[in-house]
Motif scaffolding. Structure first.
Motif, PDB file in Angstrom:
ATOM      1  N   VAL A   1       1.036  -1.073  -0.042  1.00 49.56           N
ATOM      2  CA  VAL A   1      -0.066  -0.003   0.070  1.00 49.56           C
ATOM      3  C   VAL A   1       0.852   1.250  -0.033  1.00 49.56           C
TER       4      VAL A   1
ATOM      5  N   ARG B   1      -2.386   6.937   7.753  1.00 47.98           N
ATOM      6  CA  ARG B   1      -3.727   7.006   8.094  1.00 47.98           C
ATOM      7  C   ARG B   1      -4.162   5.942   8.869  1.00 47.98           C
TER       8      ARG B   1
ATOM      9  N   GLN C   1      -1.339   5.794   3.224  1.00 44.17           N
ATOM     10  CA  GLN C   1      -2.480   4.811   3.667  1.00 44.17           C
ATOM     11  C   GLN C   1      -1.761   3.930   5.163  1.00 44.17           C
TER      12      GLN C   1
END
Length: 275
Positions: free
Chosen positions: A252, A259, A256
């Protein structure tokens, strides 16, 4: 009726002798006690007669006081308590009952000394029931060790005393409350060289304990997270990987991962504070 020798043995040995060879000062004291009982309280002879009886029986109080020496109380204090028990024995003895004075005086004096230990010599407050059982532990343990040829368990002691196991356990723990050591008492260090106080030997507060508490608080909360979020936490805070390295492993973007970390940490913080 017990013989005089048996009564002396019940007190833990032969009572102290006076200077007169072969005769205790309280041998054949019963006729004098009978005379004392027959004298009216208002009779002026009663005071001198009572003092004579007490004076003759003082060696008995001293002998019993010595039996309890070495248990944290000074001998002088124990002697005063034993003499108080002797006064009670003299005043309460009934010559018409048929028993010897020793048969009555010995348990009376010993009971007074034991009550003193039970009620006044504990460093912290302990329930009376626990004190009473604690006093029985020594004699019972010694007798059972001799009989069993090993130290008895708490359950065996409870069965012997016919009390609850919890009461025996509390009495065993209560032994630690009998005497305390001042925190400023001087002791030796491990090498036996310099004398220091116990207060100086105490460790300081370890700030790392706070991290242990935090860990124990959030551990069950982490276990409830989805497997992917758990993996991100392990890589970031236990393996100390960067967000880019974590992103490469998971396939990813770094954003990401950032977060995911923020969301997971906020959730854990909220749950921990709420709980």
């Amino acid at each position: 009726m017990q013989t005089r020798t048996q009564l002396r043995n019940s007190a833990g040995g032969e009572p102290a002798r006076t200077a007169r060879p072969g005769r205790d000062s309280y041998d054949d004291i019963e006729p004098l006690l009978a005379e004392l009982a027959a004298v009216a309280i208002s009779d002026p002879r009663r005071k001198a007669l009572r003092e004579d009886v007490i004076r003759r029986c003082l060696p008995l109080a001293e002998h019993i006081a010595r039996r309890f020496a070495g248990r944290g109380e000074t001998f002088d204090d124990l002697l005063q308590i034993a003499r108080l028990g002797l006064l009670q024995a003299v005043d309460r003895f009934d010559p018409g009952y048929g028993a010897t004075f020793l048969a009555f005086a010995i348990p009376t004096i010993m009971g007074e000394v034991r009550r003193h230990f039970r009620d006044h010599t504990w460093a912290v407050r302990v329930p009376r029931r626990v004190k009473e059982i604690q006093q029985l532990l020594g004699p019972v343990t010694e007798a059972m060790t001799h009989r069993l040829r090993r130290a008895p368990t708490a359950r065996e002691i409870a069965a012997e005393l016919q009390v609850e196991l919890e009461e025996v356990t509390q009495a065993l723990v209560a032994r630690n409350a009998y005497q305390t050591t001042p925190i400023d008492a001087v002791t030796e260090n491990e090498n036996g060289n310099a004398a220091i106080s116990r207060n100086e030997a105490l460790g300081a507060d370890d700030p790392e304990y706070r991290h242990v508490e935090d860990y124990l608080a959030v551990r069950p909360l982490i276990a409830e997270l989805p497997e992917r979020e758990q993996r991100v936490l392990v890589l970031r805070f236990f393996e100390f990987r960067t967000q880019n390295e974590i992103a490469e492993q998971l396939g990813v973007s770094q954003m990401q991962v950032s977060r995911m970390l923020c969301r997971t940490l906020d959730t854990l913080c909220e749950q921990a504070l709420r709980d």
